[in-house]
Motif scaffolding. Structure first.
Motif, PDB file in Angstrom:
ATOM      1  N   ASN A  68     -44.319  26.974  28.458  1.00  0.00           N
ATOM      2  CA  ASN A  68     -45.257  26.476  27.435  1.00  0.00           C
ATOM      3  C   ASN A  68     -45.068  24.995  27.171  1.00  0.00           C
ATOM      4  OD1 ASN A  68     -46.975  28.591  26.606  1.00  0.00           O
ATOM      5  ND2 ASN A  68     -45.197  29.628  25.764  1.00  0.00           N
ATOM      6  N   ILE A  69     -43.795  24.571  27.076  1.00  0.00           N
ATOM      7  CA  ILE A  69     -43.518  23.146  26.828  1.00  0.00           C
ATOM      8  C   ILE A  69     -44.106  22.311  27.965  1.00  0.00           C
ATOM      9  CG2 ILE A  69     -41.662  21.414  26.811  1.00  0.00           C
ATOM     10  CD1 ILE A  69     -39.920  23.395  25.302  1.00  0.00           C
ATOM     11  N   SER A  70     -43.876  22.745  29.215  1.00  0.00           N
ATOM     12  CA  SER A  70     -44.322  21.891  30.321  1.00  0.00           C
ATOM     13  C   SER A  70     -45.842  21.941  30.485  1.00  0.00           C
ATOM     14  CB  SER A  70     -43.593  22.222  31.619  1.00  0.00           C
ATOM     15  OG  SER A  70     -43.520  23.587  31.807  1.00  0.00           O
ATOM     16  N   ILE A  83     -37.122  28.775  19.935  1.00  0.00           N
ATOM     17  CA  ILE A  83     -36.050  28.138  20.724  1.00  0.00           C
ATOM     18  C   ILE A  83     -34.689  28.638  20.227  1.00  0.00           C
ATOM     19  CG2 ILE A  83     -34.923  25.927  21.190  1.00  0.00           C
ATOM     20  CD1 ILE A  83     -37.680  24.658  21.214  1.00  0.00           C
ATOM     21  N   GLN A  84     -34.575  28.736  18.902  1.00  0.00           N
ATOM     22  CA  GLN A  84     -33.282  29.189  18.366  1.00  0.00           C
ATOM     23  C   GLN A  84     -33.043  30.674  18.652  1.00  0.00           C
ATOM     24  OE1 GLN A  84     -32.906  27.805  14.258  1.00  0.00           O
ATOM     25  NE2 GLN A  84     -33.645  25.790  14.869  1.00  0.00           N
ATOM     26  N   ALA A  85     -34.136  31.465  18.718  1.00  0.00           N
ATOM     27  CA  ALA A  85     -33.979  32.889  19.082  1.00  0.00           C
ATOM     28  C   ALA A  85     -33.384  32.987  20.488  1.00  0.00           C
ATOM     29  CB  ALA A  85     -35.327  33.601  19.026  1.00  0.00           C
ATOM     30  N   LEU A 424     -36.296  29.483  39.184  1.00  0.00           N
ATOM     31  CA  LEU A 424     -35.082  29.586  40.019  1.00  0.00           C
ATOM     32  C   LEU A 424     -33.922  30.158  39.197  1.00  0.00           C
ATOM     33  CD1 LEU A 424     -35.063  26.196  42.009  1.00  0.00           C
ATOM     34  CD2 LEU A 424     -35.569  28.480  42.873  1.00  0.00           C
ATOM     35  N   GLU A 425     -33.782  29.659  37.965  1.00  0.00           N
ATOM     36  CA  GLU A 425     -32.681  30.156  37.131  1.00  0.00           C
ATOM     37  C   GLU A 425     -32.905  31.604  36.723  1.00  0.00           C
ATOM     38  OE1 GLU A 425     -31.312  25.869  35.245  1.00  0.00           O
ATOM     39  OE2 GLU A 425     -32.314  27.324  33.964  1.00  0.00           O
ATOM     40  N   LEU A 426     -34.159  31.953  36.452  1.00  0.00           N
ATOM     41  CA  LEU A 426     -34.463  33.347  36.102  1.00  0.00           C
ATOM     42  C   LEU A 426     -34.084  34.271  37.260  1.00  0.00           C
ATOM     43  CD1 LEU A 426     -35.782  35.411  34.169  1.00  0.00           C
ATOM     44  CD2 LEU A 426     -37.967  34.899  35.237  1.00  0.00           C
TER      45      LEU A 426
HETATM   46  C1  HEM Z   1     -33.588  30.297  32.884  1.00  0.00           C
HETATM   47  C2  HEM Z   1     -32.666  29.732  32.145  1.00  0.00           C
HETATM   48  C3  HEM Z   1     -32.976  28.979  30.870  1.00  0.00           C
HETATM   49  C4  HEM Z   1     -34.131  28.376  30.441  1.00  0.00           C
HETATM   50  C5  HEM Z   1     -35.439  28.281  31.170  1.00  0.00           C
HETATM   51  C6  HEM Z   1     -33.857  27.812  29.152  1.00  0.00           C
HETATM   52  C7  HEM Z   1     -34.775  27.124  28.389  1.00  0.00           C
HETATM   53  C8  HEM Z   1     -34.495  26.504  27.203  1.00  0.00           C
HETATM   54  C9  HEM Z   1     -35.417  25.680  26.460  1.00  0.00           C
HETATM   55  C10 HEM Z   1     -36.841  25.354  26.877  1.00  0.00           C
HETATM   56  C11 HEM Z   1     -34.790  25.236  25.364  1.00  0.00           C
HETATM   57  C12 HEM Z   1     -35.394  24.325  24.275  1.00  0.00           C
HETATM   58  C13 HEM Z   1     -34.734  22.975  24.244  1.00  0.00           C
HETATM   59  C14 HEM Z   1     -35.091  22.168  25.422  1.00  0.00           C
HETATM   60  O1  HEM Z   1     -36.280  21.983  25.679  1.00  0.00           O
HETATM   61  O2  HEM Z   1     -34.165  21.749  26.132  1.00  0.00           O
HETATM   62  C15 HEM Z   1     -33.462  25.791  25.376  1.00  0.00           C
HETATM   63  C16 HEM Z   1     -32.526  25.602  24.412  1.00  0.00           C
HETATM   64  C17 HEM Z   1     -31.306  26.236  24.403  1.00  0.00           C
HETATM   65  N1  HEM Z   1     -30.770  27.032  25.385  1.00  0.00           N
HETATM   66 FE1  HEM Z   1     -31.677  27.571  27.082  1.00  0.00          FE
HETATM   67  N2  HEM Z   1     -32.556  28.073  28.825  1.00  0.00           N
HETATM   68  C18 HEM Z   1     -31.988  28.797  29.846  1.00  0.00           C
HETATM   69  C19 HEM Z   1     -30.695  29.262  29.913  1.00  0.00           C
HETATM   70  C20 HEM Z   1     -29.795  29.168  28.902  1.00  0.00           C
HETATM   71  C21 HEM Z   1     -28.469  29.713  28.923  1.00  0.00           C
HETATM   72  C22 HEM Z   1     -27.851  30.475  30.098  1.00  0.00           C
HETATM   73  C23 HEM Z   1     -27.894  29.441  27.727  1.00  0.00           C
HETATM   74  C24 HEM Z   1     -26.529  29.783  27.215  1.00  0.00           C
HETATM   75  C25 HEM Z   1     -25.578  30.383  27.860  1.00  0.00           C
HETATM   76  C26 HEM Z   1     -28.867  28.705  26.945  1.00  0.00           C
HETATM   77  C27 HEM Z   1     -28.652  28.232  25.673  1.00  0.00           C
HETATM   78  C28 HEM Z   1     -29.528  27.442  24.978  1.00  0.00           C
HETATM   79  C29 HEM Z   1     -29.246  26.883  23.678  1.00  0.00           C
HETATM   80  C30 HEM Z   1     -27.989  27.097  22.867  1.00  0.00           C
HETATM   81  C31 HEM Z   1     -30.372  26.143  23.308  1.00  0.00           C
HETATM   82  C32 HEM Z   1     -30.572  25.384  22.005  1.00  0.00           C
HETATM   83  C33 HEM Z   1     -31.204  26.308  20.989  1.00  0.00           C
HETATM   84  C34 HEM Z   1     -31.398  25.609  19.671  1.00  0.00           C
HETATM   85  O3  HEM Z   1     -32.033  24.521  19.664  1.00  0.00           O
HETATM   86  O4  HEM Z   1     -30.932  26.131  18.670  1.00  0.00           O
HETATM   87  N3  HEM Z   1     -29.988  28.573  27.684  1.00  0.00           N
HETATM   88  N4  HEM Z   1     -33.304  26.559  26.510  1.00  0.00           N
END
Ligand code: HEM
Length: 456
Positions: A68-70, A83-85, A424-426
């Motif tokens: 959605n962001i992109s 995002i926090q969820a 890719l990560e998914l």
């Molecule tokens: C397919 C893999 C992932 C995708 C596509 C993804 C995507 C995102 C996106 C779009 C955000 C919003 C901030 C931003 O735009 O950078 C975000 C935030 C975050 N992600 Fe991921 N993420 C992935 C994997 C992970 C993993 C493996 C972890 C932890 C082990 C993680 C932890 C977090 C945390 C802690 C935040 C910040 C949440 C907040 O703002 O409170 N993510 N991620």
């Protein structure tokens, strides 16, 4: 002695040799073996639960958010609560559940305890899973969120306190010996988890009483994430690394004298960052990470061949790449602090940490130790392990680079790369789950035959 046999069985499971046991050893009436079986069943439940959180509320939602962001080409275009969820499901639903399960499984063994009440571990599981699930729903569907949010934070904290009480209250039957430094690192990380849950509880009550939505305010969220990532998960990974990796990777002996200074730099960095001194905090976090790398000696020539019989032989390479991501995350954090409001650099730093370091370490070490802990099994497919690590690292590289380029308006074409990185990560995350579930479905390596075969 049942304990000796048990240790022998675990050692053999870790070494991936087929084991032959005589009928006496197989006896399920043996209390130590029965306890091992119950603990393995418990651990499998925790791990499968963590995988469920990782896949759907965590990664799938993260991919959805990023697509959605992109497509809107705007980082702030989606709800902070969503995002926090995603973040909470990953850090606490996935990584936290894994850590609680491994804690319940391994700490009694380390202390060589005899009786062990499993009810507290199951109660913790019920409260923790309910808490993390309620938290996810209260962020996604804000129905009665003023009740649901503090309720979820309370359940998570109570679950943690039961865990803490269970692992802290048992005493070793042997004379006390000084704790090894890696145990201090794990204890400090556990206190980091405690601090994260307390902050979560306070902020949830504050929002329920005075807030307008279930999302933490941006600045508080940034500070809180410092505690829950660098203050909790990073030192936890260091502790497990110091415990297992010198053996698994054949590294030179640990520099114990550097491990505690690394921890001290890290905690000072977390405290400064929490107090909004992001630049000074960032420098200390990076110094702590460099010191931890020097303590565990990842980048020095190995002393012995790595023990990779049960996993893909590229295991040591990916561990080194993961620690490289830790250093990149620290450096990007400093750059972000210098730049100020820079969502792309903050996001790049966080992703380098959460996926490049944390997820990669869990994928590597998890697949090395969990099969044997979960009923003495052998990893289903080392080749799948290689494929998933290559996918994870490619996705992470694309994501970190293109997030900085796109969110910071350095290059508009980078918006098109972000969904590719997410897919890719998914794929990597899904393969990790498949490999572990396939492993748990395999029979244990222990089969009936002469006991003499159990010795190396
Ligand atoms: C397919 C893999 C992932 C995708 C596509 C993804 C995507 C995102 C996106 C779009 C955000 C919003 C901030 C931003 O735009 O950078 C975000 C935030 C975050 N992600 Fe991921 N993420 C992935 C994997 C992970 C993993 C493996 C972890 C932890 C082990 C993680 C932890 C977090 C945390 C802690 C935040 C910040 C949440 C907040 O703002 O409170 N993510 N991620």
């Amino acid at each position: 002695m049942p304990w000796v046999r048990l240790k022998e069985r675990r050692r053999i499971a870790l070494s991936n040799r087929p084991v032959w046991l005589d009928d006496k050893t197989k006896s399920i009436t043996d209390p130590a073996i029965a306890r091992e079986t119950s603990l393995s069943r418990l651990l499998v439940t925790y791990i499968v639960t963590g995988l469920v959180f990782m896949l759907l509320p965590g990664t799938f939602l993260g991919v959805w958010n990023l697509i959605n962001i992109s497509s809107r080409e705007a980082a702030e275009s989606i709800s902070p609560a969503w995002i926090q969820a995603h973040g909470h499901a990953q850090l606490f639903g996935w990584v936290g559940t894994f850590i609680l399960g491994i804690g319940f499984y391994s700490i009694p063994k380390l202390r060589k305890r005899k009786p062990f009440a499993l009810w507290s571990a199951w109660l913790t599981w019920v409260l923790w899973v309910t808490g993390v699930t309620v938290r996810w729903f209260s962020n996604i569907y804000p129905w009665h969120w003023r009740i649901a949010l503090p309720l979820s934070a309370t359940l998570e904290l109570v679950a943690f306190l039961i865990f803490f009480q269970a692992v802290a209250s048992h005493r070793s039957s042997r004379p006390p010996t000084p704790l090894e430094p890696w145990i201090f690192v794990v204890i400090a990380a556990t206190l980091g988890l405690f601090a994260s849950l307390l902050l979560n509880l306070g902020a949830s009550f504050q929002l329920a009483l005075n807030g307008g939505s279930p999302a933490f305010p941006h600045l508080f969220d940034q500070r809180y994430l410092m505690v829950s990532t660098w203050g909790f998960i990073v030192p936890m990974v260091w502790g497990f690394s110091a415990r297992w990796l010198p053996v698994f990777m054949g590294l030179r002996p640990l520099r114990n004298s550097l491990l505690l200074p690394a921890l001290a730099f890290n905690f000072l960095g977390v405290i400064l960052a929490f107090l909004e001194h992001f630049f000074a905090g960032g420098i200390l976090l990076l110094v702590g990470a460099v010191t931890a790398v020097a303590a565990i000696r990842f980048f020095e020539p190995a002393a012995k061949p790595a023990k990779t019989v049960t996993v893909h032989r590229s295991f040591p390479v990916f561990i080194r790449i993961a620690y490289g991501w830790l250093l990149i995350a620290g450096a990007l954090g400093i750059w972000a602090a210098v730049t100020g409001a820079a969502p792309g650099i903050w996001g790049g730093s966080r992703h380098a940490l959460t996926v490049g370091f944390i997820a990669a370490m869990i994928f590597c070490v998890g697949q090395r130790i969990l099969p044997s802990f979960c009923g003495m099994r052998v990893l289903w497919s080392p080749t799948l392990m290689l494929v998933m690590l290559v996918l994870l690292m490619s996705g992470c590289t694309l994501r970190v680079v293109s997030e900085i380029l796109a969110y910071q308006n350095y290059a508009t074409w980078a918006w098109n790369i972000l969904p590719v990185s997410a897919l890719l990560e998914l794929a990597a995350v899904a393969l990790f789950a498949v490999n572990l579930i396939g492993t748990f479905a395999r029979p244990p390596v222990v089969v009936a035959s002469p006991l003499t075969m159990t010795t190396e």
